[in-house]
Design a protein around this motif. Sequence first.
Motif, PDB file in Angstrom:
ATOM      1  N   ALA A  87      -0.432   0.898  -1.351  1.00 39.79           N
ATOM      2  CA  ALA A  87      -1.455  -0.480  -0.410  1.00 39.79           C
ATOM      3  C   ALA A  87      -0.390  -0.127   0.964  1.00 39.79           C
ATOM      4  N   VAL A  88       0.664  -0.349   0.921  1.00 36.26           N
ATOM      5  CA  VAL A  88       1.372  -0.164   2.357  1.00 36.26           C
ATOM      6  C   VAL A  88       1.186   0.686   2.906  1.00 36.26           C
ATOM      7  N   ALA A 102       2.206  -4.250 -10.065  1.00 37.77           N
ATOM      8  CA  ALA A 102       1.650  -5.433  -8.808  1.00 37.77           C
ATOM      9  C   ALA A 102       2.780  -4.881  -7.690  1.00 37.77           C
ATOM     10  N   ILE A 103       3.471  -4.869  -7.541  1.00 38.27           N
ATOM     11  CA  ILE A 103       4.615  -4.723  -6.535  1.00 38.27           C
ATOM     12  C   ILE A 103       3.988  -3.051  -6.809  1.00 38.27           C
ATOM     13  N   SER A 104       3.844  -2.094  -7.494  1.00 36.33           N
ATOM     14  CA  SER A 104       3.996  -0.637  -7.157  1.00 36.33           C
ATOM     15  C   SER A 104       2.277  -0.375  -6.028  1.00 36.33           C
ATOM     16  N   LEU A 105       1.406  -1.516  -6.663  1.00 34.03           N
ATOM     17  CA  LEU A 105      -0.128  -1.084  -6.028  1.00 34.03           C
ATOM     18  C   LEU A 105       0.435  -1.329  -5.007  1.00 34.03           C
ATOM     19  N   ALA A 106       1.124  -2.668  -4.388  1.00 33.53           N
ATOM     20  CA  ALA A 106       1.341  -3.276  -3.436  1.00 33.53           C
ATOM     21  C   ALA A 106       2.420  -2.275  -2.008  1.00 33.53           C
ATOM     22  N   ALA A 107       2.790  -1.095  -2.930  1.00 34.91           N
ATOM     23  CA  ALA A 107       3.829  -0.828  -2.148  1.00 34.91           C
ATOM     24  C   ALA A 107       2.261   0.790  -1.656  1.00 34.91           C
ATOM     25  N   ARG A 115      -9.750   2.503   2.024  1.00 34.12           N
ATOM     26  CA  ARG A 115      -8.063   3.429   1.793  1.00 34.12           C
ATOM     27  C   ARG A 115      -6.976   3.222   0.347  1.00 34.12           C
ATOM     28  N   ILE A 116      -7.342   1.924   0.870  1.00 33.57           N
ATOM     29  CA  ILE A 116      -6.768   1.140  -0.893  1.00 33.57           C
ATOM     30  C   ILE A 116      -7.432   1.158  -1.795  1.00 33.57           C
ATOM     31  N   SER A 117      -8.614   1.123  -1.848  1.00 36.64           N
ATOM     32  CA  SER A 117      -9.204   0.802  -2.861  1.00 36.64           C
ATOM     33  C   SER A 117      -9.038   2.233  -3.814  1.00 36.64           C
ATOM     34  N   ALA A 118      -9.361   3.278  -2.554  1.00 39.59           N
ATOM     35  CA  ALA A 118      -9.362   5.076  -3.364  1.00 39.59           C
ATOM     36  C   ALA A 118      -8.104   4.937  -3.905  1.00 39.59           C
TER      37      ALA A 118
END
Length: 230
Positions: free
Chosen positions: A45-46, A38-43, A88-91
């Motif tokens: 996305a940022v 989850a943290i990796s996905l958040a990073a 962008r986040i979805s991609a």
Amino acid sequence: MEQILSRQEASEAVQDHGWRYMLGTLQTSVPVGALAQAISLAADAVAACGDDADRHLRVDVRPDLAVFTLQSLDHAAVSTRDVELARRISATADKSGFLPGPGLAAGAPRSVQVVEIAIDALSISGIRPFWKAVLGYADEAGAEGPEDALVDPVRQGPAIWFQQMDRARPQRNRIHIDVCVPHDEASRRIEAALAAGGRLVSAGRAPAFWVLADVEGNEACVTTWQGRDG
């Protein structure tokens, strides 16, 4: 140039990318197998949002889920920039092997939602300062009037909005909860509430909202973005 979108425009722009329009925001959730994921996905996305992350993106990370919310904080609304960031986040998530979606289809405990608390008042301007002070809440961007809604400045608690009463109603609850759900999930949520002993009080304003009540008459509204224009 960043432009504010209507509810219909915002919903249609992101629907096929796994996001839903929810009360002035875009939301999606991504089931994960560990907090590190989850943290990796958040990073990621940022990074995908770049310099826009701080003014548009919020992320709630859990060991089993990451929930992403987009909104232009300067306008307290969804803009064309938010739509671009959502895509962008979805991609980015897709490249990492994760599929963003409202939640239910992905097997999450429930879908994305927004909870608000509505307070009936004879004098909104008279009670609003109390609720602002006791909750430590603030004015939403562009909404500083004496009858406007209040929001949690750190976005942990539900928004508070005020409903004008024309007369006192001592036999009816004066505070009720609004549960905003994706427009294509409202019927399932209502059916579940009715199956759990609730009753339908009114569908006169559907699909903007349905008024439900428990067996003792305490009310809650299931709401969507639809039916609010015009």
